[in-house]
Design an enzyme around this catalytic site. Sequence first.
Site, PDB file in Angstrom:
ATOM      1  CB  SER A  54      -0.940   0.004   1.204  1.00  0.00           C
ATOM      2  OG  SER A  54      -0.230  -0.279   2.406  1.00  0.00           O
ATOM      3  CG  ASP A  92       2.387  -6.559   1.471  1.00  0.00           C
ATOM      4  OD1 ASP A  92       2.041  -7.708   1.817  1.00  0.00           O
ATOM      5  OD2 ASP A  92       1.651  -5.573   1.592  1.00  0.00           O
ATOM      6  CE  LYS A 122       0.273  -8.303   3.863  1.00  0.00           C
ATOM      7  NZ  LYS A 122      -0.476  -8.351   2.580  1.00  0.00           N
ATOM      8  CD  GLU A 124      -2.431  -8.801  -1.754  1.00  0.00           C
ATOM      9  OE1 GLU A 124      -3.097  -8.962  -2.809  1.00  0.00           O
ATOM     10  OE2 GLU A 124      -2.190  -7.677  -1.281  1.00  0.00           O
ATOM     11  CD  GLU A 191      -7.488  -5.533   2.691  1.00  0.00           C
ATOM     12  OE1 GLU A 191      -7.687  -4.360   2.316  1.00  0.00           O
ATOM     13  OE2 GLU A 191      -6.418  -6.141   2.487  1.00  0.00           O
TER      14      GLU A 191
END
Length: 273
Positions: A54, A92, A122, A124, A191
């Site tokens: 982000s 991330d 991390k 996704e 999330e």
Amino acid sequence: MSTYNESAAPKVTTVRLQAMKDAGEKIACITSYDFTMSRLVDAAGADFILVGDSAANVMMGYDTTLPITLDDMITFAKGAVRGARRALVVVDMPFGYYQGMPDEAVRSAVRIMKETGAAAVKMEGGEEIRESIARVLAAGIPVCAHLGLTPQSVNKFGGYGVRAKGDAEADRLISDALMLQELGCFALVLEKIPAALASDLTRKLRIPTIGIGAGSETDGQILVVQDMLGMNEGFKPKFMRHFGQIGKAITEAVGTYVSEVKTVTFPSATEQY
């Protein structure tokens, strides 16, 4: 008033996070991207600092997380790691550096670990990136998983809406979560999913769950520090609470500085050599 004592607090590790879940102690997580902010949130008692992709939005001004590069992430993470004395720092893996490419996933994760000093990465996704996660874990690198709304898949989802509201998607999410646990991921970010689903999954899993827009019964919560401090004007999704109005304070302070420069009241006689 906080009673957090930085000097008495042990360094947070993945093992410590598991012990917190087992003891029923909530995990306080913050997304931060630089030395100064990381130092401040670490001193405030954050358990887990995520250097999130982000940063593409918050630090670089992009509309999505997709444009950020591995080099960008490493640069942000270097500063954040240096600022954290106690918190676990996780970085991330950016879009395009692990999806469908297990060899590239390992190379990218190794670069993050070697060049930043972070504790983990991390990633996704679920079944579709199983092999990439397995290879990263096999290299000895801890992985935090991420399911529900996965912003790197924004174009696939067609936006940033709540995920897993229907039975089929909820069942898939549960299946993915259990698979990620069995692979060896040390934690799972959930999330923007229904609170009841997040609560059920938290009870089912041995590993900690970290929620963002997933209700109060996950093992921990995470927010972007600039968002929760009110620095991103106009960004206030349902799950967001402003714990300060630092954006307004910055604008007012800089406005005072500008005024005093223009009226030659700064610097004063006592602020000169």
